[in-house]
Enzyme design. Structure first.
Site, PDB file in Angstrom:
ATOM      1  N   SER A 196       0.581   7.555   1.054  1.00  0.00           N
ATOM      2  CA  SER A 196       0.279   8.266  -0.079  1.00  0.00           C
ATOM      3  C   SER A 196       0.350   9.869   0.355  1.00  0.00           C
ATOM      4  CB  SER A 196      -1.020   8.169  -0.778  1.00  0.00           C
ATOM      5  OG  SER A 196      -1.101   8.676  -1.824  1.00  0.00           O
ATOM      6  N   ASP A 350       3.665   1.918  -9.452  1.00  0.00           N
ATOM      7  CA  ASP A 350       3.192   3.078  -8.710  1.00  0.00           C
ATOM      8  C   ASP A 350       3.867   4.253  -9.221  1.00  0.00           C
ATOM      9  OD1 ASP A 350       2.236   5.078  -7.166  1.00  0.00           O
ATOM     10  OD2 ASP A 350       3.031   4.174  -5.094  1.00  0.00           O
ATOM     11  N   HIS A 380      -0.384   1.600  -6.523  1.00  0.00           N
ATOM     12  CA  HIS A 380      -0.803   2.654  -5.571  1.00  0.00           C
ATOM     13  C   HIS A 380      -2.156   2.355  -4.726  1.00  0.00           C
ATOM     14  CE1 HIS A 380       0.120   6.482  -3.678  1.00  0.00           C
ATOM     15  NE2 HIS A 380      -1.148   6.588  -3.912  1.00  0.00           N
TER      16      HIS A 380
END
Ligand code: NAG
Ligand code: NAG
Length: 410
Positions: A196, A350, A380
């Site tokens: 991320s 995501d 995610h």
């Protein structure tokens, strides 16, 4: 005595009733605001995780309103409650690398040859996340691939704005590269990795290191559902997954702004795309355009956006979004061309999926070898749920295995 007792019971009853109301509110919010696509396995589990997060956020808000602590510090306090204890297979040590706190995980297995060294940058939108939140993931990577892993406790936004996090990750990596022999790491096998926001930092650090001929060349970069741009929050993945936990479209813009400026002013403009002048957007469209996303990723729905112009005032506030250290997707070909072999993991559900797909294309167009692993049923943050008291998903396990297998092949 009886009065005190009655009062206590009364307080307790009010407290319990309040908490029940709170959880019911969170459940209601969950059912009315989020979408769990049919392709996600174990949707109920994902709902429960989201309800827990909402409850935490509301409790934090209440504590903030009654003046006990800020919502942010409460959330950080809760996330850092990990009690993992020692790991029989790892030496774990907290150190500082060039003033940056790091936690180093060294496998205890005897090693004949030199080992891989993995710099790990945690996710959490540059605002959350810590050495604690990613302890399990780092341990799994270190043990699974028998590599030395260095997790970096970089400074967080909004207290510390861009480029603080990037600089901490870069400086810690450079320090590690200059001291590899202390950790038995082979200079030809240094890798950067992040999930991320950490994937963003890993990509930025990789790009910067291409100019450092005085240091060992990186062997590879591993980008796990990375966020790589902040110019277009209307790419197909942002439209399709706008309300899928654990990262909503609004949050992606919110976190990018917190990192950049330490506040989230102009979020509306950023979301609709009126924060960057049209001529610049057109200039970047060779790298950042829905046209560069394969058609099969548009079948779940995609509405092309009308190009909007922006005001000078807004642009001035956010123009550093165009710096590659902030948005690595915007680096020049001359830089991308020199990047090391790459592993990119994307999840179908995501918002950041298309950031990963676009970067994959840029790397491949520049002759960089890419291993791409797509979790068809992933969302995610799924890798970081591995091993959390029944909250892991098979897909997250597959994702972790793919990272470990990539490392073992280096
Ligand atoms: C990173 O290292 C450079 C070079 O040693 C130094 O000038 C800079 O201040 C460091 N940055 C941070 C944030 O400590
Ligand atoms: C257009 O993009 C190139 C990078 O490909 C950059 O060097 C140039 O400065 C950009 N021009 C404008 C007007 O933004």
């Amino acid at each position: 005595m009886a009065v005190v007792y009655t009062l206590l019971v009364l307080y307790l009853a009010v407290f319990v009733a309040g908490f029940i109301l709170l959880v019911m509110g969170a459940i209601h919010f969950n059912f009315s605001n989020i979408e769990i696509p049919p392709g996600v396995n174990q949707p109920v589990k994902l709902r429960i995780i989201h309800i827990i997060l909402i409850t935490r956020s509301v409790v934090g808000k209440i504590l903030e309103n009654i003046g006990i602590c800020s919502q942010l510090s409460f959330a950080r306090y809760v996330q850092d409650r990990s009690t993992l204890g020692v790991d029989p297979k790892l030496f774990i040590e907290d150190l500082c690398f060039d003033k940056v706190p790091v936690r180093i995980y060294q496998p205890k297995v005897p090693f004949a040859s030199q080992r891989r060294g993995v710099m790990f940058f945690h996710g959490g939108g540059w605002v959350f996340g810590s050495l604690e939140t990613h302890e399990k993931l780092c341990r799994s990577i270190a043990k699974g691939s028998e590599s030395v892993v260095v997790s970096v406790g970089y400074r967080l936004a909004p207290e510390h704005k861009y480029p603080a996090a990037y600089e901490d990750c870069l400086n810690a990596t450079i320090h590690f590269m200059k001291n590899l022999e202390h950790y038995g790491v082979d200079p030809a096998h240094v890798i950067v990795c992040g999930d991320s926001a950490g994937g963003n930092l890993a990509a930025a650090v990789s790009q910067t290191l291409t100019t450092r001929s005085d240091l060992p060349k990186l062997r590879a970069q591993i980008l796990i559902y990375p966020g790589l741009q902040a110019l277009d929050f209307n790419l197909p993945s942002y439209q399709q997954n706008r309300a899928v936990p654990l990262l909503f479209r609004e949050h992606a813009a919110f976190y990018a702004l917190q990192y950049l400026n330490g506040h989230a002013l102009h979020m509306e403009e950023v979301l609709e795309g009126s924060h960057i002048p049209i001529d610049m957007k057109l200039n970047y469209s060779k790298w950042l355009s829905p046209d560069n996303i394969p058609e099969k990723f548009k079948v779940r729905g995609y509405k092309p956006q009308v190009l909007l112009d922006c005001t000078t005032e807004v642009y001035e506030e956010v123009q550093r979004f165009c710096e590659p250290n902030m948005c690595p997707l915007l680096a020049e070909d001359a830089v991308v061309h020199q990047l090391p072999e790459s592993f990119i993991l994307t999840c179908e559900y995501d918002v950041l999926r298309d950031d990963g797909l676009l970067y994959k294309k840029r790397l491949e167009d520049n002759g960089v070898r890419v291993t791409w692993y797509h979790l068809e049923d992933g969302f995610h943050g799924i890798l970081n749920l591995n091993g959390f008291c029944g909250f892991s998903f098979p897909s997250g396990k597959r994702g972790l295995d793919s990272v470990v297998n990539f490392l073992k092949g280096l």
